[in-house]
Write a protein that holds these residues in place. Structure first.
Motif, mmCIF file in Angstrom:
data_model
loop_
_atom_site.group_PDB
_atom_site.id
_atom_site.type_symbol
_atom_site.label_atom_id
_atom_site.label_comp_id
_atom_site.label_asym_id
_atom_site.label_seq_id
_atom_site.Cartn_x
_atom_site.Cartn_y
_atom_site.Cartn_z
ATOM 1 N N ALA A 190 35.488 35.370 33.790
ATOM 2 C CA ALA A 190 35.341 36.196 34.981
ATOM 3 C C ALA A 190 35.388 35.284 36.209
ATOM 4 O O ALA A 190 34.470 34.491 36.439
ATOM 5 N N ASP B 32 35.857 34.586 40.377
ATOM 6 C CA ASP B 32 35.937 35.076 41.747
ATOM 7 C C ASP B 32 36.356 33.916 42.649
ATOM 8 O O ASP B 32 36.709 32.842 42.152
ATOM 9 N N SER C 154 33.182 30.878 38.650
ATOM 10 C CA SER C 154 33.750 31.437 37.420
ATOM 11 C C SER C 154 32.691 31.419 36.330
ATOM 12 O O SER C 154 31.875 30.495 36.261
ATOM 13 N N SER D 34 39.839 37.788 34.193
ATOM 14 C CA SER D 34 39.844 38.686 35.350
ATOM 15 C C SER D 34 39.692 37.822 36.588
ATOM 16 O O SER D 34 38.862 36.915 36.622
ATOM 17 N N ASP E 155 40.195 41.560 38.960
ATOM 18 C CA ASP E 155 38.747 41.609 38.763
ATOM 19 C C ASP E 155 38.157 42.989 39.048
ATOM 20 O O ASP E 155 37.312 43.477 38.290
ATOM 21 N N GLN F 30 31.758 42.420 35.734
ATOM 22 C CA GLN F 30 33.068 41.766 35.595
ATOM 23 C C GLN F 30 33.229 41.155 34.213
ATOM 24 O O GLN F 30 34.285 41.295 33.583
ATOM 25 N N THR G 187 35.919 42.367 31.417
ATOM 26 C CA THR G 187 36.907 41.390 30.950
ATOM 27 C C THR G 187 36.914 41.315 29.428
ATOM 28 O O THR G 187 37.979 41.229 28.801
#
Length: 387
Positions: free
Chosen positions: A75, A77, A81, A136, A177, A369, A373
């Protein structure tokens, strides 16, 4: 059919044959035949009789929780992560959360790949038991072509899946995401059994997952849901997309952090300045400060709540959903931003339309998230365990 049954049981702990027939729109004899074969294979178990509804109690079936198969989910961003290994019962076997990886760094893809290799090695799992890897991440992700068009073709983030497949020799899937978060809410959170749901991913930016008739809506080219970049801001601040006036510059956690830091520079006192020294994650520092009653943090979170409500008002008029769910990292301060969201909805929405939609704060928070995922892998690759 077998894969469909396994997929259904991944999302639902137990189901009767009647439930499975209804959910899959298949006849009872066909479902019964496939259930019996899956039981013989040891992939699902007869979990005994369910509660009586007035007639004969029906047997309930579920996935065999002792199966050794595993799912790896990454996951990602903009700044952090999380790497998770979980089983088909959603139990986490190994995890590293919020690993600092800035996607703007040139070698971000290589760092993600190395961290993934490390967690697989440290967990000492049998790689042949891994069903697949799910990724994601934010950006213009094309799940069919397995690329992220937010990055140039020479960037490792453009084709991250390919590097993972080649390095680990494990089938990999990828999606945006916010779509994964929306799917997690649909299957495990506040969107269960809701036909039309909008899920807002409140994070460093503001993403949107759209569920119509129980399915993720991606749009003609896969980029539906770019909520961040609706031009609703009156500020001239430059957005990450290169445009001005985007909702993101006033309705994201980044905006709240920047406003808080600006207030501190202007002489205001906030405990955030203490927390951020010991917590490299600025969002966590801001959230922690707000939860302790810090007025600067609360005020600036309220501001993004108001702008978020302004954006939600636009969505209400266009899509008329059953429910809007605030999810992602920012949902942790949902009780702080919710009143300001409602103020803006009252101001900008037609009451008759607005009252048709429920606004709820997710209880999954940033775990959504990772859950979405992992579900991405189960959705696409669970049939790997049949053979």
């Amino acid at each position: 059919m077998k894969a469909d049954i396994l997929r259904l049981l991944y999302y639902n702990e137990t189901q009767s044959i009647a439930d499975i027939s209804k959910n899959l729109s298949k006849s009872t004899p066909i479902v019964t035949k496939n259930i019996n074969e899956l039981v013989k294979q040891g992939l699902i178990l007869d979990n005994g009789l369910g509660e009586s509804t007035g007639g004969r109690r029906a047997s309930k079936y579920g996935l065999n929780n002792t199966l050794p198969y595993l799912i790896i989910s990454i996951a990602i961003d903009q700044h952090y992560s999380s790497f998770t290994i979980s089983n088909l019962a959603h139990n986490i076997i190994a995890q590293q959360k919020d690993v600092p990886i800035n996607l703007k760094e040139q070698n971000a893809g290589e760092i993600i790949l190395q961290k993934l290799e490390d967690i697989v090695k440290e967990s000492k799992i049998e790689e042949k038991k891994i069903i697949g890897v799910g990724i994601s991440m934010p950006g213009f992700v094309n799940p069919e072509e397995k690329i992220n068009d937010s990055y140039p073709k020479n960037s490792s983030l453009h084709h991250l899946y390919k590097q993972i497949e080649e390095k680990l020799n494990i089938t990999t899937v990828i999606d945006n995401d916010s779509r994964c978060i929306a799917w997690a809410e649909k299957e495990f959170g506040h969107g269960v059994d809701i036909a039309h749901t909008l899920v807002i991913n409140l994070n460093w930016g503001v993403g949107l997952g759209i569920i119509i008739n129980g399915e993720i809506f991606k749009g003609a080219t896969g980029f539906a849901g770019e909520f961040s970049h609706i031009p609703l801001s009156d500020k001239n601040t430059l957005c990450s997309c290169g445009k001005r006036g985007c909702l993101e510059v006033e309705a994201s956690l980044n905006a709240a952090i920047q406003n808080t830091e600006s207030d501190i520079e202007n002489g205001e006192y906030s405990i955030y300045s203490t927390f951020v020294k010991v917590n490299s994650n600025k969002a966590d520092a801001l959230i922690e400060a707000a939860k302790l009653g810090d007025q600067i943090a609360i005020n600036n979170l309220g501001k993004i709540g108001y702008m978020l409500g302004k954006g939600i008002s636009t969505l209400l008029h266009i899509l008329n959903p059953n429910k809007i769910i605030i999810s992602g990292r920012g949902a942790e301060v949902g009780d702080i931003i919710a009143p300001q969201i409602q103020v803006a909805i009252n101001e900008f929405s037609i009451p008759k339309i607005a009252k048709m939609t429920k606004i709820e704060i997710s209880s999954l928070h940033k775990d959504a998230q990772q859950m979405g995922t992992a579900a991405l892998v189960a959705d696409h690759l669970i049939d790997n365990i049949i053979n």
